[in-house]
Design an enzyme around this catalytic site. Structure first.
Site, PDB file in Angstrom:
ATOM      1  N   GLU A 166     -73.805 -38.112 -82.765  1.00 19.87           N
ATOM      2  CA  GLU A 166     -74.858 -37.632 -81.852  1.00 19.87           C
ATOM      3  C   GLU A 166     -76.170 -37.611 -82.806  1.00 19.87           C
ATOM      4  O   GLU A 166     -77.150 -36.999 -83.079  1.00 19.87           O
ATOM      5  CB  GLU A 166     -74.862 -36.005 -81.742  1.00 19.87           C
ATOM      6  CG  GLU A 166     -74.028 -35.939 -80.647  1.00 19.87           C
ATOM      7  CD  GLU A 166     -74.296 -34.405 -80.184  1.00 19.87           C
ATOM      8  OE1 GLU A 166     -75.823 -34.144 -80.577  1.00 19.87           O
ATOM      9  OE2 GLU A 166     -73.748 -34.529 -78.285  1.00 19.87           O
ATOM     10  N   GLU A 364     -67.027 -35.347 -77.560  1.00 19.87           N
ATOM     11  CA  GLU A 364     -67.437 -33.434 -77.198  1.00 19.87           C
ATOM     12  C   GLU A 364     -67.425 -33.166 -75.228  1.00 19.87           C
ATOM     13  O   GLU A 364     -67.907 -34.326 -75.351  1.00 19.87           O
ATOM     14  CB  GLU A 364     -68.551 -33.653 -77.012  1.00 19.87           C
ATOM     15  CG  GLU A 364     -68.277 -32.942 -78.950  1.00 19.87           C
ATOM     16  CD  GLU A 364     -69.024 -32.341 -79.861  1.00 19.87           C
ATOM     17  OE1 GLU A 364     -70.412 -32.165 -79.942  1.00 19.87           O
ATOM     18  OE2 GLU A 364     -69.688 -33.374 -80.928  1.00 19.87           O
TER      19      GLU A 364
HETATM   20  C1  BGP Z   1     -72.910 -30.785 -80.370  1.00 14.56           C
HETATM   21  C2  BGP Z   1     -72.920 -31.219 -81.505  1.00 14.56           C
HETATM   22  C3  BGP Z   1     -71.426 -30.218 -81.495  1.00 14.56           C
HETATM   23  C4  BGP Z   1     -72.425 -28.787 -80.916  1.00 14.56           C
HETATM   24  C5  BGP Z   1     -72.572 -28.982 -79.687  1.00 14.56           C
HETATM   25  C6  BGP Z   1     -73.178 -27.610 -78.746  1.00 14.56           C
HETATM   26  O1  BGP Z   1     -74.640 -31.707 -79.629  1.00 14.56           O
HETATM   27  O2  BGP Z   1     -72.284 -32.367 -81.703  1.00 14.56           O
HETATM   28  O3  BGP Z   1     -72.388 -30.170 -83.131  1.00 14.56           O
HETATM   29  O4  BGP Z   1     -73.042 -27.889 -81.503  1.00 14.56           O
HETATM   30  O5  BGP Z   1     -73.892 -29.935 -79.244  1.00 14.56           O
HETATM   31  O6  BGP Z   1     -74.220 -27.199 -78.711  1.00 14.56           O
HETATM   32  P1  BGP Z   1     -74.984 -25.544 -79.280  1.00 14.56           P
HETATM   33  O7  BGP Z   1     -74.475 -25.751 -80.373  1.00 14.56           O
HETATM   34  O8  BGP Z   1     -76.637 -26.749 -79.847  1.00 14.56           O
HETATM   35  O9  BGP Z   1     -74.741 -25.312 -77.965  1.00 14.56           O
END
Ligand code: BGP
Length: 464
Positions: A166, A364
Site C-alpha cells: 500500500e 488483503e
Molecule cells: C491495511 C494494512 C495493514 C492493516 C490493515 C487494517 O491498510 O496493509 O497493515 O493494518 O490495513 O487496517 P487498520 O490496521 O488500520 O485497521
C-alpha cells in the site's frame, strides 16, 4: 459446493513484520519511525499501546506456522523488517535477522505454505527517515540495496515478492492527513515521496529481474473504487479525479510504466510536479510488475465539490472533490469504513478490461471490530460469525469475477493472529486466531479459523 475456486488457488492470510514480530529492541533491530513516534507521542496510539511487543511471532513462529497449517493455509504473506535485517538502513547485515527470516521461510515451506514476502510495510528505519525518507535519493538507493540483499539471501526459496505494501498510505497518512509519522501536511512533499517510492519500486523490480531468480515480483496496492454519487457529469468527473489520486497514481506506473496523463496535468497545474532525473521515467517505463496484490477494504464515494476550499488551507486532493457519505450505507463503525462487497467484483473487472487482465490475487481483505470478547461462547472461543459472513459476501463476488474471466489466483485474509494495527494498536481485532495479550500471548482459534480451514480444504464454500 456452490462457490468453487480455480485449482491451486492460494488460500491464506497476510500480516507484516512490524505488526506481529514483537521483539522490537532485540537481537540488533533498530528503531523504525513507529518506535520513534510511539516514544515521543504515545498518546497518538489507541490505549497508548506501542509497537514493542505485538503478538510475539519472533518467538512463537513455529507454533504459529503449525496453526496456519492446521487452518488450511497453503500460503502466507509477511514482511521482512528493514530495521531488523539492516539495522542502520545501509551497511551491515544483521546475522541474527538472517537466521530468523531463514527459519520462518524454511518452516513455512516445510509445512506446505508458500511464503509471500513484502519488503516494505510502512516501516521506514528511523535513520533513513532522518535522511528524508523517500524524498531522498540516498534513501531510494538504500532501499534498492535492502531489496537486493533480500533477493540474494532468500530468493532461492521465496518465489513471490512484493516491493511495497500500500505505497499510497505512507504518502497520504504521513504527508497529507497527519495520521502517521512524520506528520507533515504538504502536498508537494507528498508528491515527491510518491515519486521516490515509485522509483524505488521500479529499481527493485529491475534488480530482481536482473538476478534471474526463479520467481515473480509485484506490489500490493489498496484499490478503493471511486463511485460517483450520481451520473451527473460533475459527480462523475469528481470520482474520476479521486480515482486518479488514490488508485491510478500507483496502479498505472507499476502496470503500464506511465503515470496517467490527466493526473500529471492536475499536478502540473498546481505546480506540484516532483523533482526527477530524465532516466527515472525510463526506469519506471521499463520495469513492470509480474503480478499484483490487491488489498480491498472499502470503496470511496465521491461527489462534486459543494464549497470553494479555503484559499489559505494547504492543498489537498479533496480540493477537487468531496467524499460522499451515501445514506444507509453499510458500515463497520469501529473502523469507520463502509462495507460494499460488490466493489470486489468491480476491481477484478477493471483489471480484466483496463489492465491487460494481469495476474493478481487478493492480498488483503478483512474486518476487525472492537470488543470481540462479547462474542466468546461457552466453550471459551470467539464466535465471530460476522467475520465469516464478511468473507462469504466478498468471496461470492470474487467467484463471479473469476467465472467471468478475472485472472485472480488467491485470497488472503487480513489477518492470521490479532495484530498491532498502527495507531489503532489492538483496538480492532482482525485475526482468525485470538491473541490474549494478558496471558503470555496465548492463541485461541476463533470460529472463523475453523470456517477458513473448511474453505481452504474444499477450495470453496456453500451458502447456508
Ligand atoms: C491495511 C494494512 C495493514 C492493516 C490493515 C487494517 O491498510 O496493509 O497493515 O493494518 O490495513 O487496517 P487498520 O490496521 O488500520 O485497521
Amino acid at each position: 459446493m456452490k462457490y468453487v475456486f480455480p485449482q491451486n488457488f492460494f488460500w491464506g492470510s497476510a500480516a507484516s513484520g512490524p505488526q506481529m514480530e514483537g521483539a522490537a529492541a532485540v537481537d540488533g533491530r533498530k528503531p523504525s519511525i513507529w518506535d520513534h513516534w510511539y516514544n515521543i507521542e504515545p498518546e497518538r496510539f489507541f490505549d497508548q499501546v506501542g509497537p514493542e511487543n505485538t503478538s510475539n511471532f519472533y518467538y512463537q513462529y513455529k507454533e504459529d506456522i503449525a496453526l496456519m497449517k492446521q487452518l488450511g493455509h497453503n500460503s502466507f504473506r509477511t514482511s521482512i523488517q528493514w530495521t531488523r535485517l539492516i539495522p542502520d538502513g545501509v551497511g551491515e547485515v544483521n546475522p541474527k535477522a538472517v537466521t530468523f527470516y531463514n527459519h520462518v521461510i524454511d518452516e513455512l515451506i516445510a509445512n506446505g505454505i508458500e511464503p509471500f514476502i513484502t519488503l516494505y510495510h510502512f516501516d521506514m528505519p528511523l535513520s533513513m527517515q532522518e535522511k528524508g525518507g523517500f524524498e531522498s535519493r540516498e534513501v531510494v538507493n538504500a532501499y534498492v540495496l535492502f531489496a537486493e540483499t533480500c533477493f540474494k539471501l532468500f530468493g532461492d526459496r521465496v518465489k513471490y515478492w512484493f516491493t511495497f505494501n500500500e505505497p499510497i498510505v505512507p504518502v497520504e497518512a504521513g504527508y497529507l492527513y497527519d495520521m502517521h509519522y512524520p506528520n507533515v501536511v504538504d502536498f508537494k512533499r507528498a508528491v515527491q515521496v510518491a515519486f521516490g517510492t515509485t522509483l524505488a519500486h521500479a529499481r527493485a523490480v529491475e534488480r530482481y529481474h536482473e538476478l534471474a531468480l526463479d520467481g515473480q515480483i509485484g506490489i500490493v496496492l489498496n484499490l478503493t473504487p471511486s463511485y460517483p454519487r450520481s451520473q451527473n457529469p460533475a459527480d462523475v468527473k469528481a470520482a474520476h479525479i479521486a480515482d486518479l489520486f488514490f488508485n491510478r497514481s500507483f496502479l498505472d506506473p507499476v502496470t503500464k510504466g506511465e503515470f496517467p496523463a490527466d493526473l500529471v496535468e492536475i499536478i502540473r497545474e498546481h505546480d506540484f510536479l516532483p523533482e526527477y532525473q530524465l532516466n527515472d521515467l525510463e526506469i519506471i517505463r521499463q520495469n513492470k510488475i509480474d503480478f499484483l496484490g490487491v488489498n480491498y477494504y472499502q470503496p470511496r464515494r465521491v461527489k462534486a465539490k459543494e464549497n470553494l476550499p479555503n484559499p489559505e488551507a494547504p492543498f489537498m486532493p479533496e480540493h477537487l472533490f468531496d467524499n460522499y457519505a451515501m445514506p444507509n450505507r453499510k458500515m463497520n463503525r469501529y473502523r469507520g469504513w463502509e462495507i460494499y462487497e460488490k466493489a470486489m467484483y468491480d476491481i477484478c473487472i477493471n483489471l480484466r478490461d483496463n489492465y491487460h487482465n494481469l495476474p493478481f490475487y487478493i492480498s488483503e481483505n478483512g474486518m476487525g471490530v472492537e470488543g470481540e470478547d462479547r462474542y466468546r461462547n461457552e466453550e471459551g472461543f470467539i464466535d465471530d460469525s460476522y467475520r465469516i459472513n464478511f468473507m462469504k459476501e466478498h468471496l461470492k463476488w470474487l467467484n463471479k469475477a473469476i467465472l467471468e474471466g478475472a485472472n485472480c489466483h488467491g485470497y488472503h485474509l487480513w489477518t492470521f493472529i490479532d495484530c498491532w494495527s498502527w495507531a489503532n494498536a489492538y483496538k480492532n481485532r482482525y485475526g482468525l486466531v485470538e491473541v490474549d495479550l494478558a496471558n503470555h500471548y496465548k492463541r485461541i482459534i476463533k470460529s472463523s479459523g475453523y470456517w477458513y480451514k473448511d474453505l481452504a480444504q474444499n477450495n470453496g464454500f456453500c451458502i447456508d
